[in-house]
Design a protein around this motif. Structure first.
Motif, PDB file in Angstrom:
ATOM      1  N   VAL A  13     -31.404 -17.994  -5.361  1.00 23.92           N
ATOM      2  CA  VAL A  13     -32.537 -17.219  -5.864  1.00 23.92           C
ATOM      3  C   VAL A  13     -32.716 -15.955  -5.026  1.00 23.92           C
ATOM      4  N   LYS A  14     -32.625 -16.097  -3.709  1.00 24.87           N
ATOM      5  CA  LYS A  14     -32.743 -14.936  -2.832  1.00 24.87           C
ATOM      6  C   LYS A  14     -31.628 -13.929  -3.092  1.00 24.87           C
ATOM      7  N   ARG A  15     -30.415 -14.423  -3.311  1.00 28.30           N
ATOM      8  CA  ARG A  15     -29.293 -13.518  -3.602  1.00 28.30           C
ATOM      9  C   ARG A  15     -29.545 -12.763  -4.903  1.00 28.30           C
ATOM     10  N   ALA A  16     -30.072 -13.470  -5.907  1.00 27.70           N
ATOM     11  CA  ALA A  16     -30.345 -12.808  -7.188  1.00 27.70           C
ATOM     12  C   ALA A  16     -31.428 -11.755  -7.047  1.00 27.70           C
ATOM     13  N   GLN A  20     -24.442 -12.312   3.842  1.00 25.62           N
ATOM     14  CA  GLN A  20     -24.806 -13.403   4.740  1.00 25.62           C
ATOM     15  C   GLN A  20     -25.367 -14.593   3.955  1.00 25.62           C
ATOM     16  N   LEU A  21     -26.139 -14.287   2.914  1.00 21.85           N
ATOM     17  CA  LEU A  21     -26.628 -15.365   2.059  1.00 21.85           C
ATOM     18  C   LEU A  21     -25.476 -16.083   1.362  1.00 21.85           C
ATOM     19  N   ALA A  22     -24.454 -15.332   0.980  1.00 22.50           N
ATOM     20  CA  ALA A  22     -23.282 -15.958   0.351  1.00 22.50           C
ATOM     21  C   ALA A  22     -22.592 -16.916   1.326  1.00 22.50           C
ATOM     22  N   ILE A  23     -22.523 -16.524   2.600  1.00 18.35           N
ATOM     23  CA  ILE A  23     -21.948 -17.412   3.615  1.00 18.35           C
ATOM     24  C   ILE A  23     -22.792 -18.669   3.762  1.00 18.35           C
ATOM     25  N   ASP A  24     -24.107 -18.496   3.800  1.00 16.65           N
ATOM     26  CA  ASP A  24     -25.002 -19.655   3.928  1.00 16.65           C
ATOM     27  C   ASP A  24     -24.863 -20.597   2.731  1.00 16.65           C
ATOM     28  N   VAL A  25     -24.735 -20.023   1.532  1.00 14.77           N
ATOM     29  CA  VAL A  25     -24.547 -20.846   0.334  1.00 14.77           C
ATOM     30  C   VAL A  25     -23.257 -21.647   0.446  1.00 14.77           C
ATOM     31  N   ALA A  26     -22.190 -20.993   0.879  1.00 11.88           N
ATOM     32  CA  ALA A  26     -20.903 -21.687   1.012  1.00 11.88           C
ATOM     33  C   ALA A  26     -20.989 -22.816   2.034  1.00 11.88           C
ATOM     34  N   LYS A  27     -21.680 -22.576   3.143  1.00 14.48           N
ATOM     35  CA  LYS A  27     -21.811 -23.615   4.168  1.00 14.48           C
ATOM     36  C   LYS A  27     -22.619 -24.804   3.658  1.00 14.48           C
ATOM     37  N   GLU A  28     -23.716 -24.530   2.976  1.00 13.91           N
ATOM     38  CA  GLU A  28     -24.518 -25.623   2.435  1.00 13.91           C
ATOM     39  C   GLU A  28     -23.742 -26.394   1.372  1.00 13.91           C
ATOM     40  N   THR A  29     -22.934 -25.703   0.595  1.00 14.08           N
ATOM     41  CA  THR A  29     -22.106 -26.371  -0.408  1.00 14.08           C
ATOM     42  C   THR A  29     -21.085 -27.286   0.257  1.00 14.08           C
ATOM     43  N   VAL A  30     -20.528 -26.839   1.374  1.00 14.34           N
ATOM     44  CA  VAL A  30     -19.601 -27.684   2.133  1.00 14.34           C
ATOM     45  C   VAL A  30     -20.297 -28.967   2.583  1.00 14.34           C
ATOM     46  N   LEU A  31     -21.506 -28.827   3.115  1.00  8.69           N
ATOM     47  CA  LEU A  31     -22.240 -30.008   3.582  1.00  8.69           C
ATOM     48  C   LEU A  31     -22.551 -30.951   2.424  1.00  8.69           C
TER      49      LEU A  31
END
Length: 470
Positions: free
Chosen positions: A268-271, A116-127
């Motif tokens: 950081v949270k993913r790591a 889920q964090l990976a999805i959030d990262v991808a969405k923020e990267t899109v923005l």
């Protein structure tokens, strides 16, 4: 009287020639700044490149979403076993053929939120990428403004230089006529000849600058310039303090930097969660058939399992520290971007103030230089002024007009630079008559990772076909 008559005739001839040249040079349809900006928006390869990069970032969301869904794989094989055996002096050969088909499925049940964090990262990267696209759009439009105004500067300078050559030619003719009747010396004629040679040299430089400006216009706007008309008015701008507030709040570079900080925090949270175990469900189903006898067997397995790291040589801890360091770097970058934006706004307003003052000064200079030139020319007819005095006065007037041309161009460029520094030099803000690119359209089609044969997948195929990418 000869100089007076010829001087007035030169002015009339200069005006007539200038009007005729403009009439011949002007195409049927003049191009405004708005037309040029719309053309730059529609034909920019840089915008197309970054729109494609945004679509690639959109697909990262689909990739991340796919990680939380079941993964299905199939396998098939045909196996032949053969060999020989030696028993009691007898050699016996053997062979068998076997075919098998299987299917497997795997689903991550629980991973402490890493997917889920990976999805959030991808969405923020899109923005963040969308904001980068807006920043590119501003660069494209500001380059178009510069190209348009530089063509105006260069073309008006060429017209001024041509007028100057014609005027000095008439002055030279007048000087020669006066020399023939003994009113002036050979020195006056030589001065006029030298000034004409300099004027022709300056005209050649101006024509070269016009060719350079036209080449930049074609590169920035997408076609060669025709007759470009001057803008009717400067864009409306707020006070500098208000502009800085708007820029720090909404400039695309600022918003993108904020998004990158969010991405860094999520990473950081993913790591930190990388050391946690993963619970998954795996299923396998297969059929095996003996091709020699026709016998077959089928069966399957369902496995609920958990796995996680125990020791990886310090790699996971290094990745966590690396993510923290990158987060610190993004926060530092946010500070740099904020200061840069404030400085860009201040610099743009300073250039605008200078250009405005230069324009007003050049207008006063032109009025004074015109009076001085007319007076010196009249006094020269009475013998109170020399040819050099007339040429110098004419040069003063020429310089004043050239200064005005540059000041007006610089003022417009500075005003649109202010808009860019505020983050408001976009097709939407300028209300350009173009079909604006919708960055969310493609994202909405791919954000749920549609399969090729799904209804949404077919819609996506039609979109790709419409933009010529499929």
């Amino acid at each position: 009287m000869i100089a007076n008559r010829i001087g007035k005739g030169a002015l009339r001839g200069t005006l007539v020639a200038g009007i005729a040249a403009l009439a011949l040079a002007a195409p049927l349809k003049a191009e405004t700044l708005g037309d040029a900006l719309a053309s730059a928006y529609n034909h920019s390869g840089l915008l197309e490149q970054n729109r494609a990069l945004l679509r690639a970032a959109d697909e990262d969301v689909a990739v991340a979403v796919a990680a939380v869904r079941p993964v299905l794989n199939w396998s098939a094989s045909v196996e032949r076993q053969f060999g020989k055996s030696h028993v009691g002096g007898t050699v016996t050969g053997s062979a068998s053929d076997e075919a098998s088909v299987g299917i497997s499925a795997e689903l991550t049940l629980y991973d402490y939120g890493r997917n889920q964090l990976a999805i959030d990262v991808a969405k923020e990267t899109v923005l963040a990428t969308r904001e980068a696209l807006i920043s590119i759009e501003q660069r494209v439009l500001l380059r178009a403004v510069n190209a348009f105004m530089e063509v105006r500067r260069a073309s008006e300078t060429v017209a001024l230089r041509e007028s100057n050559v014609r005027l000095i030619t008439e002055e030279l003719r007048a000087a020669r006529d006066r020399f023939d009747v003994g009113e002036v010396t050979r020195t006056d004629v030589a001065l006029a000849e030298a000034r004409l040679a300099a004027a022709r040299s300056n005209l050649a430089v101006a024509q070269g600058n016009l060719d350079i400006a036209r080449a930049e216009y074609a590169a920035a706007i997408g076609h060669k310039p025709g007759h470009v008309t001057p803008p009717s008015r400067l864009p409306k701008l707020p006070p500098q303090a208000q502009a800085e507030t708007v820029a720090v709040r909404s400039h695309p570079d600022m918003v993108a930097a904020q998004r990158q900080v969010t991405v860094a925090d999520l990473n950081v949270k993913r790591a930190e969660l990388a050391i946690k175990p993963t619970v998954s469900l795996t299923g396998r189903l297969g059929v095996t058939r003996d091709l020699d006898t026709g016998n077959w067997t089928d069966g399957g397995t369902i496995t609920l399992g958990a796995s996680g790291p125990i020791y990886q040589g310090g790699r996971l801890n290094a990745l966590r520290r690396q993510a923290i360091a990158r987060g610190d770097a993004q926060r530092g970058n946010l500070h740099v971007v904020r200061q840069t934006i404030r400085q860009d706004v201040a610099n743009a307003y300073a250039r605008l103030t200078v250009a405005n003052a230069a324009r007003q000064a050049s207008e006063r200079q032109i009025r004074a230089a015109t009076v001085a030139f007319n007076g010196v020319r009249e006094e020269a007819t009475l013998g109170a002024r020399t040819t050099l005095d007339v040429l110098n006065a004419e040069q003063e007037l020429l310089d004043a007009r050239a200064n005005q041309i540059s000041a007006v161009v610089d003022e417009y460029i500075a005003a649109y630079t202010v808009l860019a520094a505020m983050g408001m030099l976009t097709a939407s803000d300028l209300k350009l008559g173009v079909q604006q690119y919708d960055p969310a359209a493609y994202y909405n089609l791919v954000k749920n990772a549609p399969a090729t044969r799904s209804k949404q997948g077919k819609s996506l195929d039609r979109v790709l076909q419409s933009i010529g990418k499929y």
